[in-house]
Scaffold this motif. Structure first.
Motif, PDB file in Angstrom:
ATOM      1  N   GLU A  66       0.808  -1.225   0.000  1.00 36.14           N
ATOM      2  CA  GLU A  66       0.000   0.000   0.000  1.00 36.14           C
ATOM      3  C   GLU A  66       0.840   1.275   0.000  1.00 36.14           C
ATOM      4  O   GLU A  66       0.542   2.220  -0.740  1.00 36.14           O
ATOM      5  N   VAL A  67       1.875   1.323   0.831  1.00 41.39           N
ATOM      6  CA  VAL A  67       2.610   2.588   0.988  1.00 41.39           C
ATOM      7  C   VAL A  67       4.090   2.502   0.628  1.00 41.39           C
ATOM      8  O   VAL A  67       4.768   3.522   0.551  1.00 41.39           O
ATOM      9  N   GLY A  68       4.613   1.281   0.406  1.00 40.40           N
ATOM     10  CA  GLY A  68       6.007   1.137   0.023  1.00 40.40           C
ATOM     11  C   GLY A  68       6.940   0.972   1.206  1.00 40.40           C
ATOM     12  O   GLY A  68       6.621   1.377   2.340  1.00 40.40           O
ATOM     13  N   VAL A 118       7.757  -0.221  11.453  1.00 39.02           N
ATOM     14  CA  VAL A 118       7.378  -1.428  12.181  1.00 39.02           C
ATOM     15  C   VAL A 118       6.042  -1.227  12.877  1.00 39.02           C
ATOM     16  O   VAL A 118       5.191  -2.122  12.903  1.00 39.02           O
ATOM     17  N   ARG A 119       5.831  -0.033  13.405  1.00 42.78           N
ATOM     18  CA  ARG A 119       4.565   0.261  14.087  1.00 42.78           C
ATOM     19  C   ARG A 119       3.380   0.124  13.137  1.00 42.78           C
ATOM     20  O   ARG A 119       2.319  -0.381  13.523  1.00 42.78           O
ATOM     21  N   ASP A 120       3.543   0.568  11.890  1.00 49.49           N
ATOM     22  CA  ASP A 120       2.471   0.438  10.901  1.00 49.49           C
ATOM     23  C   ASP A 120       2.072  -1.018  10.717  1.00 49.49           C
ATOM     24  O   ASP A 120       0.881  -1.343  10.581  1.00 49.49           O
ATOM     25  N   VAL A 121       3.077  -1.892  10.681  1.00 48.56           N
ATOM     26  CA  VAL A 121       2.814  -3.320  10.489  1.00 48.56           C
ATOM     27  C   VAL A 121       2.115  -3.906  11.710  1.00 48.56           C
ATOM     28  O   VAL A 121       1.104  -4.602  11.587  1.00 48.56           O
ATOM     29  N   VAL A 122       2.629  -3.611  12.895  1.00 48.38           N
ATOM     30  CA  VAL A 122       2.065  -4.184  14.116  1.00 48.38           C
ATOM     31  C   VAL A 122       0.615  -3.742  14.304  1.00 48.38           C
ATOM     32  O   VAL A 122      -0.226  -4.515  14.774  1.00 48.38           O
TER      33      VAL A 122
END
Length: 204
Positions: free
Chosen positions: A33-35, A41-45
């Motif tokens: 979505e954003v590259g 890491v926070r975005d993933v968690v």
């Protein structure tokens, strides 16, 4: 070992597998979505139900996570490409089958398509990683087998495999920039380039 201990150990192992799978699934979506550059890491968690500290039980950093996402995707497509090549009965089928399977995978899997499109520069920079090396080694092995049975003329399998995999990456990047992605055109282009090249190399 008691039955209770064995059960607890089995549950812990299952939990570890599930947690790692959840992180990879979330990462694949966020990277698509954003590259890579804009992902933390926070975005993933946040895309999982896990505590933030849990991430580091499985991956030391974002880069290792991205590699794992690429490896997971590559394993899927390599199996399909290799199966298609091994059914070939001629040089043209050998070359075309692998490319068509790879380009079709990119076009038909929206997340893989977006992952490649958003992260082409990062993926190029990692071309010497084992994830790509495995594909080159598998292709070189298939070329050697095809040469033994007379489908492919005598060529340097390592050079040809490296060139074919490199071309797959670059032509695939060019293909996904088109609307809609031109699987037939990409397959025909790559096949013509390497069919002619391999025939000429074999004639030397």
């Amino acid at each position: 070992m008691s039955i209770a201990t064995d059960r607890n150990g089995g549950r812990r192992a299952a939990t570890k597998v599930a947690n790692r799978a959840a992180i990879l699934e979330a990462a694949r979506a966020v990277f698509a979505e954003v590259g890579y550059g804009s992902t933390s890491v926070r975005d993933v968690v946040r895309r999982t139900d896990l505590a933030s500290g849990t991430f580091y039980n499985y991956f030391p950093d974002k880069e290792s996570l991205f590699r794992a996402v690429l490896e997971e995707t590559a394993e899927k497509v390599r199996a399909r490409v290799q199966a298609a090549r091994r059914e070939a009965g001629s040089l043209e089928e050998f070359v075309a089958a692998g490319y068509r399977e790879y380009f079709t995978f990119l076009a038909d899997d929206p997340e893989a398509f977006a992952l490649m499109r958003r992260n082409s520069g990062t993926i190029r920079a990692m071309f010497d990683e084992p994830v790509f090396g495995a594909g080159i080694d598998e292709l070189a092995a298939d070329l050697r087998t095809a040469m033994k049975i007379g489908i492919v003329p005598k060529v340097d399998p390592d050079y040809v495999a490296a060139a074919m995999v490199g071309a797959a990456l670059e032509v695939g990047v060019a293909m996904i920039k088109r609307e809609p992605p031109d699987v037939d055109g990409a397959t025909e282009f790559a096949t013509r380039v390497f069919l002619g090249g391999i025939e000429r190399l074999g004639a030397v």
